[in-house]
Design a protein around this motif. Structure first.
Motif, PDB file in Angstrom:
ATOM      1  N   ALA A  33      30.064  39.277  -1.886  1.00 52.93           N
ATOM      2  CA  ALA A  33      30.964  38.788  -2.945  1.00 52.93           C
ATOM      3  C   ALA A  33      30.166  38.029  -3.997  1.00 52.93           C
ATOM      4  O   ALA A  33      30.345  36.826  -4.182  1.00 52.93           O
ATOM      5  CB  ALA A  33      32.042  37.891  -2.343  1.00 52.93           C
ATOM      6  N   ASP A  79      30.290  37.763  -7.133  1.00 56.04           N
ATOM      7  CA  ASP A  79      30.956  37.246  -8.329  1.00 56.04           C
ATOM      8  C   ASP A  79      31.823  36.014  -8.068  1.00 56.04           C
ATOM      9  O   ASP A  79      32.433  35.485  -9.002  1.00 56.04           O
ATOM     10  CB  ASP A  79      31.827  38.346  -8.959  1.00 56.04           C
ATOM     11  CG  ASP A  79      31.000  39.498  -9.502  1.00 56.04           C
ATOM     12  OD1 ASP A  79      29.840  39.257  -9.900  1.00 56.04           O
ATOM     13  OD2 ASP A  79      31.513  40.638  -9.513  1.00 56.04           O
ATOM     14  N   VAL A  80      31.888  35.581  -6.805  1.00 48.37           N
ATOM     15  CA  VAL A  80      32.717  34.422  -6.472  1.00 48.37           C
ATOM     16  C   VAL A  80      31.838  33.341  -5.850  1.00 48.37           C
ATOM     17  O   VAL A  80      30.991  33.640  -5.005  1.00 48.37           O
ATOM     18  CB  VAL A  80      33.858  34.796  -5.502  1.00 48.37           C
ATOM     19  CG1 VAL A  80      34.730  33.584  -5.199  1.00 48.37           C
ATOM     20  CG2 VAL A  80      34.706  35.914  -6.091  1.00 48.37           C
ATOM     21  N   ALA A 105      37.391  39.088  -2.103  1.00 45.11           N
ATOM     22  CA  ALA A 105      36.819  38.529  -3.332  1.00 45.11           C
ATOM     23  C   ALA A 105      37.276  39.319  -4.553  1.00 45.11           C
ATOM     24  O   ALA A 105      37.520  38.743  -5.621  1.00 45.11           O
ATOM     25  CB  ALA A 105      35.301  38.527  -3.237  1.00 45.11           C
ATOM     26  N   LYS A 106      37.388  40.628  -4.400  1.00 45.48           N
ATOM     27  CA  LYS A 106      37.847  41.468  -5.507  1.00 45.48           C
ATOM     28  C   LYS A 106      39.283  41.135  -5.898  1.00 45.48           C
ATOM     29  O   LYS A 106      39.611  41.018  -7.082  1.00 45.48           O
ATOM     30  CB  LYS A 106      37.730  42.947  -5.121  1.00 45.48           C
ATOM     31  CG  LYS A 106      38.134  43.915  -6.228  1.00 45.48           C
ATOM     32  CD  LYS A 106      37.883  45.352  -5.795  1.00 45.48           C
ATOM     33  CE  LYS A 106      38.338  46.337  -6.879  1.00 45.48           C
ATOM     34  NZ  LYS A 106      37.584  46.151  -8.141  1.00 45.48           N
ATOM     35  N   THR A 127      39.275  37.776  -7.617  1.00 46.72           N
ATOM     36  CA  THR A 127      38.719  37.904  -8.962  1.00 46.72           C
ATOM     37  C   THR A 127      39.732  38.524  -9.914  1.00 46.72           C
ATOM     38  O   THR A 127      39.889  38.073 -11.060  1.00 46.72           O
ATOM     39  CB  THR A 127      37.438  38.764  -8.936  1.00 46.72           C
ATOM     40  OG1 THR A 127      36.465  38.124  -8.095  1.00 46.72           O
ATOM     41  CG2 THR A 127      36.853  38.925 -10.327  1.00 46.72           C
ATOM     42  N   GLU A 128      40.421  39.542  -9.466  1.00 41.94           N
ATOM     43  CA  GLU A 128      41.459  40.169 -10.294  1.00 41.94           C
ATOM     44  C   GLU A 128      42.565  39.166 -10.621  1.00 41.94           C
ATOM     45  O   GLU A 128      43.060  39.122 -11.762  1.00 41.94           O
ATOM     46  CB  GLU A 128      42.037  41.383  -9.576  1.00 41.94           C
ATOM     47  CG  GLU A 128      41.065  42.546  -9.469  1.00 41.94           C
ATOM     48  CD  GLU A 128      41.565  43.672  -8.589  1.00 41.94           C
ATOM     49  OE1 GLU A 128      40.942  44.738  -8.587  1.00 41.94           O
ATOM     50  OE2 GLU A 128      42.593  43.474  -7.888  1.00 41.94           O
ATOM     51  N   PHE A 168      42.185  35.943 -10.808  1.00 42.85           N
ATOM     52  CA  PHE A 168      41.594  34.979 -11.740  1.00 42.85           C
ATOM     53  C   PHE A 168      41.567  35.551 -13.153  1.00 42.85           C
ATOM     54  O   PHE A 168      41.884  34.851 -14.126  1.00 42.85           O
ATOM     55  CB  PHE A 168      40.176  34.627 -11.275  1.00 42.85           C
ATOM     56  CG  PHE A 168      39.468  33.642 -12.160  1.00 42.85           C
ATOM     57  CD1 PHE A 168      39.730  32.278 -12.055  1.00 42.85           C
ATOM     58  CD2 PHE A 168      38.532  34.066 -13.090  1.00 42.85           C
ATOM     59  CE1 PHE A 168      39.074  31.360 -12.879  1.00 42.85           C
ATOM     60  CE2 PHE A 168      37.871  33.164 -13.900  1.00 42.85           C
ATOM     61  CZ  PHE A 168      38.146  31.809 -13.797  1.00 42.85           C
ATOM     62  N   GLU A 169      41.194  36.806 -13.284  1.00 40.18           N
ATOM     63  CA  GLU A 169      41.068  37.431 -14.601  1.00 40.18           C
ATOM     64  C   GLU A 169      42.421  37.652 -15.267  1.00 40.18           C
ATOM     65  O   GLU A 169      42.486  37.839 -16.483  1.00 40.18           O
ATOM     66  CB  GLU A 169      40.308  38.748 -14.475  1.00 40.18           C
ATOM     67  CG  GLU A 169      38.831  38.546 -14.115  1.00 40.18           C
ATOM     68  CD  GLU A 169      38.092  39.843 -13.877  1.00 40.18           C
ATOM     69  OE1 GLU A 169      38.765  40.887 -13.658  1.00 40.18           O
ATOM     70  OE2 GLU A 169      36.845  39.823 -13.900  1.00 40.18           O
ATOM     71  N   ASP A 211      39.247  26.526 -16.160  1.00 41.16           N
ATOM     72  CA  ASP A 211      38.844  27.415 -15.071  1.00 41.16           C
ATOM     73  C   ASP A 211      39.372  26.920 -13.726  1.00 41.16           C
ATOM     74  O   ASP A 211      39.718  27.723 -12.847  1.00 41.16           O
ATOM     75  CB  ASP A 211      37.314  27.536 -15.016  1.00 41.16           C
ATOM     76  CG  ASP A 211      36.768  28.467 -16.087  1.00 41.16           C
ATOM     77  OD1 ASP A 211      37.579  29.166 -16.740  1.00 41.16           O
ATOM     78  OD2 ASP A 211      35.541  28.485 -16.286  1.00 41.16           O
ATOM     79  N   ILE A 228      41.633  29.123 -11.218  1.00 38.11           N
ATOM     80  CA  ILE A 228      41.275  29.484  -9.843  1.00 38.11           C
ATOM     81  C   ILE A 228      42.377  29.056  -8.880  1.00 38.11           C
ATOM     82  O   ILE A 228      42.674  29.751  -7.899  1.00 38.11           O
ATOM     83  CB  ILE A 228      39.910  28.895  -9.420  1.00 38.11           C
ATOM     84  CG1 ILE A 228      39.498  29.429  -8.050  1.00 38.11           C
ATOM     85  CG2 ILE A 228      39.926  27.387  -9.393  1.00 38.11           C
ATOM     86  CD1 ILE A 228      39.365  30.923  -7.974  1.00 38.11           C
TER      87      ILE A 228
END
Length: 206
Positions: A20, A22-23, A107-108, A111-112, A114-115, A122, A126
Motif C-alpha cells: 500500500a 500510497d497510504v 488501501a485502494k 484512497t478512493e 479520500f479522493e 487533509d 481522511i
C-alpha cells in the motif's frame, strides 16, 4: 470490525510500502488494528452481526464459503474487505485472506474514499474517508456507539494511531549544543532546556 484476537501477523512499514505505497503506514496500521486486530483470518458475518477469529486460512475459507452459499453479507481479512466488493476488486473467498492482497485492496478503497472528498483539510478528508470505509458514507463513522464505550468508529481508529508524532531531524539552524562537564544546554529559538548529569536522576543537584 474485529479486535482482540490471539492470531496476528507482523505489520511493518516494509510490508505496507510494498502492498500500500500510497497510504501512510500509521493510517494503515491503525485501520488494520481497528478492523481485525491484525488477525488475517478474521471474518465478520455482517448479516447476522457475528464475528469469528480463525487460526488458519483453511478454516476461514471454509467458513466464508458457507456464508457465501447461505447468501450472507460478510467482511474478511486484515482490512475486513466486504464481500460486496470482491468482484469489483478481483477478490474471491481465497485471495481475500492473502495478507498483501488484502492490504492492497483495503488501501485502494480508502484512497478512493479520500479522493472523493472535496474541500476541508487533509485530516478532515481522511476522517471522512474512514467513515465511508466503515459505513459507505461520510457521516456514520462519526456516530458514537454504545457497544464501543461510546466512541465512534473514527475515534476508535484515531486511538490506534500514534499519540506522539514521529521525531523529525532538527533544522541545522534551530539547535545549538553547548556542553560542559556536568550540564548540557539545548538552545532553541524559544527556550533553553537544561539537562543535568546522568547520575542526577531527579535534578536535585544544581
Amino acid at each position: 470490525m474485529i479486535a482482540n484476537t490471539k492470531t496476528s501477523v507482523s505489520i511493518n512499514d516494509a510490508l505496507i510500502a510494498r502492498c500500500a505505497p500510497d497510504v501512510h503506514p500509521v493510517t494503515i496500521n491503525a485501520l488494520i488494528e481497528t478492523e481485525s486486530g491484525k488477525n488475517p483470518y478474521a471474518v465478520a458475518n455482517v448479516s447476522d452481526n457475528e464475528s469469528r477469529q480463525f487460526k488458519s486460512r483453511e478454516e476461514a475459507i471454509k467458513y466464508v464459503n458457507t456464508l457465501d452459499r447461505q447468501g450472507k453479507n460478510y467482511s474478511a481479512g486484515l482490512m475486513q474487505i466486504n464481500s460486496k466488493n470482491f468482484q469489483s476488486y478481483g477478490l474471491d473467498n481465497n485471495t481475500v485472506f492473502d495478507v498483501c492482497k488484502n492490504i492492497q485492496i483495503g488501501a485502494k478503497i480508502l484512497t478512493e474514499n479520500f479522493e472523493r472528498q472535496q474541500g476541508g483539510s487533509d485530516q478532515k478528508k481522511i476522517r471522512n474517508a474512514l467513515s465511508r470505509y466503515y459505513s459507505g458514507n461520510d457521516k456514520r463513522g462519526y456516530v458514537k456507539e454504545f457497544n464501543y464505550d461510546g466512541k465512534s468508529y473514527v475515534e476508535r481508529v484515531e486511538q490506534k494511531a500514534y499519540k506522539v508524532p514521529a521525531l523529525l531531524p532538527p533544522d541545522e539552524n534551530a539547535l545549538e549544543f553547548n556542553s560542559s562537564k556536568d550540564i548540557t544546554t539545548v538552545k532553541t529559538e524559544t527556550n533553553i532546556i537544561e539537562k543535568t548529569s546522568s547520575w542526577d536522576v531527579f535534578g536535585d543537584f544544581k
